[in-house]
Design a protein around this motif. Structure first.
Motif, mmCIF file in Angstrom:
data_model
loop_
_atom_site.group_PDB
_atom_site.id
_atom_site.type_symbol
_atom_site.label_atom_id
_atom_site.label_comp_id
_atom_site.label_asym_id
_atom_site.label_seq_id
_atom_site.Cartn_x
_atom_site.Cartn_y
_atom_site.Cartn_z
ATOM 1 N N LYS A 48 -2.682 4.577 -16.600
ATOM 2 C CA LYS A 48 -1.824 5.709 -16.225
ATOM 3 C C LYS A 48 -2.715 6.922 -16.016
ATOM 4 N N ALA A 70 0.843 -1.200 0.000
ATOM 5 C CA ALA A 70 0.000 0.000 0.000
ATOM 6 C C ALA A 70 0.877 1.249 0.000
ATOM 7 N N PHE A 71 0.280 2.358 -0.395
ATOM 8 C CA PHE A 71 0.963 3.660 -0.423
ATOM 9 C C PHE A 71 2.241 3.600 -1.258
ATOM 10 N N VAL A 72 2.140 3.020 -2.433
ATOM 11 C CA VAL A 72 3.298 2.930 -3.319
ATOM 12 C C VAL A 72 2.953 3.390 -4.723
ATOM 13 N N LYS A 73 3.974 3.877 -5.410
ATOM 14 C CA LYS A 73 3.941 4.101 -6.837
ATOM 15 C C LYS A 73 4.679 2.935 -7.496
ATOM 16 N N GLN A 74 4.539 2.883 -8.823
ATOM 17 C CA GLN A 74 5.155 1.789 -9.565
ATOM 18 C C GLN A 74 6.645 1.633 -9.242
ATOM 19 N N GLN A 75 7.352 2.751 -9.156
ATOM 20 C CA GLN A 75 8.798 2.650 -8.984
ATOM 21 C C GLN A 75 9.171 1.977 -7.654
ATOM 22 N N ASN A 76 8.364 2.219 -6.598
ATOM 23 C CA ASN A 76 8.634 1.557 -5.311
ATOM 24 C C ASN A 76 8.578 0.042 -5.474
ATOM 25 N N PRO A 98 -4.067 3.793 -1.915
ATOM 26 C CA PRO A 98 -3.406 3.462 -3.185
ATOM 27 C C PRO A 98 -2.577 2.202 -2.960
ATOM 28 N N LEU A 127 8.927 -1.711 -8.358
ATOM 29 C CA LEU A 127 10.052 -2.209 -9.171
ATOM 30 C C LEU A 127 11.318 -2.305 -8.314
ATOM 31 N N ASP A 134 -0.300 1.275 -15.555
ATOM 32 C CA ASP A 134 0.817 1.132 -14.624
ATOM 33 C C ASP A 134 1.007 -0.360 -14.357
#
Lengths: 589, 589
Positions: free
Chosen positions: B459, B247-253, B531, B255, B476
């Motif tokens: 996206k 939770a609380f992540v964007k894609q880069q986190n 998220p 990856l 994403d």
């Protein structure tokens, strides 16, 4: 990659800011636990898995827009804030973040929330059914969340200990074969093999034995098992086992290995050092506690009174096979009314005793019993002596047919412990119960069946008794008992084809039945089966006891109710006619 | 406890005795691997999971009875010996115990063995079917045993890395609810809820999302999943996933987190240090490799030739949407016959190309092509320049409709790599493929469906395109590709109810259908969904690739064959009429 991808939702979680972080610019995300709105100042408790951090919105230091937005927040809104760590005016030393708060400069609502159907607090106002329907909210509560984390910690430590001891975790299949032996299987229709079915495993028993034949030497698996039983309270159709097997071992190797596992768990998960586990035979457990899973957190061991109670005119005792009782320390303080309630309790059909006799060991040194008509003070003094009772205690006595009366008194012992709050959930008393009977007589079918399972090895010195005196045969079978619950059980297995055949004969399997159901195991035994044995632990129960609570549902993320339903996802449910057609089945009328 | 319980079967295992143990009295147990009988002296290789130890029976030093018994041994007998560690006359430095042997003084046969149906050697003489039927013997072979140990080591390291990174392993249920979305479910009839069915999970997707709503923050599980698909080669109806959500992540986190997981595995399990993984968009992967899972162990990236190939009279190229090729280093050495075989290969209906054009880059600096009639040396020099080819290479060229020709050339690229042995199973080339299309057009049903699953987030900049230009919407969503195999895939999920509704609309779900199938997830999203996003790895495939072999069956203890059968236990199989009655079902005629 666009730069947006590198944005984060938080620099810290809600459980980690301390005094040492003062003046830091931070970003947090989480759920709104509580809002206190004083008009010019507004506090929000922000919660995530790791803890709670207090946010402060202050007319003097926070922008008008942010304050306005903050005033629209409701419980369980998901928000993201930026701000500065400051010292709290009034510290809360009960929580780890209680010395600081975050003065908010930016606020973003990530997701709104309807008002939850029950409060997300340690003591919730939600009833069982509501909590199950909204399990995803129930898990937000600390007690349930902590239970799931405890479960994780326990399974991690199980794996660590076993791996460090050369065990290999091997996944065995879930789509296996139905066998009528044991409980009822869940079956899975095969579409590709029309008219045929897989079964879900009740345990990986045969596979772990095959892995021993395969030379894996030490196997374990934390694995789901399935039983289609009419559910008693607190039973689940799917449950988790820690399943283990070792080759080239005797019973003592297994007891040592798994006693150390349990010690490792308590030490590393709960920081509790357990002493060497007592070992008791099945017969001793039945004699002393009336059960094969005695709770050793409290005394009340059985005292047999035949020799001091059968010499007078009291026919109830005289015609009983066994007169047996236990001492309740300080039990003389029980009122007549309380004793009457125990008497009623043992007379209920579920227990089925004829009545309850008792003897008070009074403070003045005299005795007062419910059978004073038949026994004088010197008789009663004998009872007191043999039972080790002291002034102020009471002796409860039942009598009747040996097996039955022990079971009844065992149930009464547990009931008294419940009533007198003798079960301390912070005390842990494990023991091994060994030398189980190999076979159990089934009154209904008038046959023997396997007490554990048909692969359990009889004690080598008892092999010849299998045909002549089956009930007397003891097995290399053992249970690990913790606080009155069987948390693990296992046995040395038969690795000899001929003894296995003898066992099947005794259980009334024809050669064909045995071959059809276990043929692959019998075949495997032709190719060099090593001596082997193992144990399986009920993980749900183990975790619940270690968590100090005996409701296993509270230690399972998504449990089913007593009708086997998942009320959250509403399952089971009908499937389409098309799906049924594909698997070539239809519903009976 | 009787003293017998304390007897052991071994003081050491068969892989641990060394020169430093000389003169020790030892006890070993294991399987007879090999017997060499010289009459007066007899050697036995004794095997267990840990290794092989040579035993010596010697007329001068071993009793007559023991020698006589030793002469009755056969392959795969299970024996127990006592003896003395002595130095070997002729050392075998290829095995770790090769400097010593054990002079046997006592021998016990624990179990005899029939002659196994195939040899228990690294290279067995058993065919696939025989090996599967006697899988418990197959696992005794080093390659299979080592694969299972590798699998254990990998799962242990996965759990260690994820636990150390605050992930909690949560068990999700196996008896869930059937949803028509995706592949076909295995269903499980419910006896207690007549006419209703559970389904076995194809993945714990909705449960892991619910755990994010529940605030678990970081979840993982190594879990069995089930798909009732017509089995292609090397697919299993039950398979294992490493399932993860944050939770609380964007894609880069995500990856970053899982790139580090894979690096951790390679470093700790295989002592291989992997460099930073390249990142490629889906569109780039398709353009450069004709596939979304490119194998980067070899080159042959695509070169688009439209601008240098469409100016002449060659109609095949002129009317093609795309002319595209790749260079094979040193490929000028291919004979005409070999090239003809490649031409036939691409013309097969499974590939469907019209033909294969080529240009040799000859050692003398001149060019020779299959289209010399249309292109002169200066045209071909341009092709050579644009493609980066050098003397001694060959350029293979396909042309046609853009999407199709890329797929064809991608298949040819893999085929050439196979033919030329360019796939080194000791080289590992991971990469991320990102920015997958959200939707995929289905020619058959003339509808869009979700490329990953209906919970994948578009996206944010593409949300408005969902209604107007669905095919252009990128998600994403990301795959981790290793040596040409997708080993993991995931996405950021939709956590907004309205976007989720938009997605269901676009996929043609009515409100009722969406509610019926995913209502509990939609409901959960009303109560503060954070998220979140995640990834799932195919464990069977990952282990196989790390084991340097692509046959996943060799990395599963008890796999099923291509008809979904377990030939060892003979499952699926019919169940009794009584069992069917209990679940209120009958077979259709």
């Amino acid at each position: 990659m666009c730069a947006e991808q590198y944005l984060m939702y938080r620099t810290h979680n809600c459980g980690e800011l301390r005094n040492s972080d003062l003046t830091k610019q931070v970003e947090l995300s989480g759920w709104v636990q509580k809002i206190r709105d004083k008009g010019f100042i507004l506090w929000v408790d922000l919660r995530d898995r790791y803890g709670i951090t207090q946010l402060i919105f202050d007319q003097e230091r926070t922008s008008k827009e942010v304050i306005e937005l903050a005033k629209t927040l409701g419980r369980e809104f998901v928000i993201n804030i930026k701000g500065t760590v400051i010292e709290r005016a009034s510290k809360n030393l009960l929580i780890e973040t209680g010395e600081i708060e975050v003065l908010v400069s930016d606020l973003k609502i990530l997701n709104a929330s309807k008002t939850p159907p029950f409060t997300i607090e340690n003591e919730s106002d939600g009833g069982e059914e509501l909590r199950m329907k909204y399990r995803y909210l129930d898990i937000r509560r600390n007690p349930i969340k902590d239970n799931l984390i405890l479960r994780h910690n326990i399974t991690q430590e199980v794996r660590k200990y076993l791996s460090d001891n050369s065990f290999i975790e091997v996944e065995t299949p879930y789509l296996i074969k139905s066998t009528p032996e044991g409980a009822r299987d869940f079956v899975v229709p095969s579409r590709m093999n029309s008219g045929e079915f897989y079964a879900l495993p009740q345990s990986p028993q045969t596979f772990k034995q095959l892995l021993m034949v395969a030379g894996m030497d030490k196997y374990f698996q934390i694995v789901k098992c399935f039983r289609d039983e009419d559910l008693r309270a607190d039973r689940q159709p799917e449950f988790t086992q820690i399943d283990c097997e070792m080759a080239f071992v005797k019973q003592q190797n297994i007891l040592d290995t798994f006693e150390n596992l349990v010690k490792h768990l308590f030490l590393n998960v709960k920081q509790i050092k357990l002493d060497k586990f007592p070992v008791m035979t099945y017969d001793q457990a039945i004699e002393k506690y009336g059960t094969d899973k005695p709770d050793l957190r409290y005394g009340m061991t059985f005292i047999e009174l035949n020799e001091v109670a059968k010499h007078k005119d009291f026919n109830v005792f005289n015609k009983s096979e066994l007169v047996v009782g236990f001492i309740i320390k300080g039990g003389d303080s029980l009122t007549r009314k309380e004793i009457d309630k125990y008497t009623e309790w043992v007379k209920r059909p579920q227990i089925g005793a004829g009545g309850l006799a008792y003897m008070r060991l009074q403070d003045d040194g005299s005795y007062k019993s419910s059978v004073d008509k038949f026994y004088d003070q010197s008789d009663l003094a004998n009872w007191a002596k043999i039972s080790g009772g002291e002034k102020g205690d009471i002796l409860f006595i039942l009598s009747g047919e040996k097996d039955k009366v022990r079971t009844q008194l065992g149930a009464l012992r547990v009931h008294v412990a419940n009533e007198l709050n003798l079960k301390d959930s912070n005390v842990f008393k494990p023991l091994w119960v060994v030398d189980f009977p190999l076979l159990q007589w089934d009154e209904e079918t008038k046959t023997f069946h396997a007490m554990h399972h048909p692969f359990t090895s009889p004690k080598s010195k008892h092999i010849d008794l299998i045909n002549t005196e089956p009930a007397a045969v003891r097995a290399d079978a053992y249970d690990l008992v913790l606080n009155g619950n069987e948390i693990g059980g296992g046995s040395i297995r038969i690795h000899d084809k001929e003894i296995q055949q003898k066992m099947f004969d005794c259980l009334g399997f024809t050669k064909e039945e045995a071959k059809k159901q276990f043929g692959f195991l019998m075949n495997a035994f032709e190719y060099g089966a090593p001596p082997h044995g193992g144990i399986a632990f009920g993980l749900d129960r183990l975790v619940a006891i270690m968590g100090g609570n005996e409701i296993i549902r509270d230690f399972i993320a998504f449990p089913k109710n007593n009708s086997g339903r998942d009320v959250m996802i509403d399952s089971p449910s009908p499937v389409s006619e098309e799906q049924l057609k594909e698997i070539n089945l239809k519903t009976r009328q």
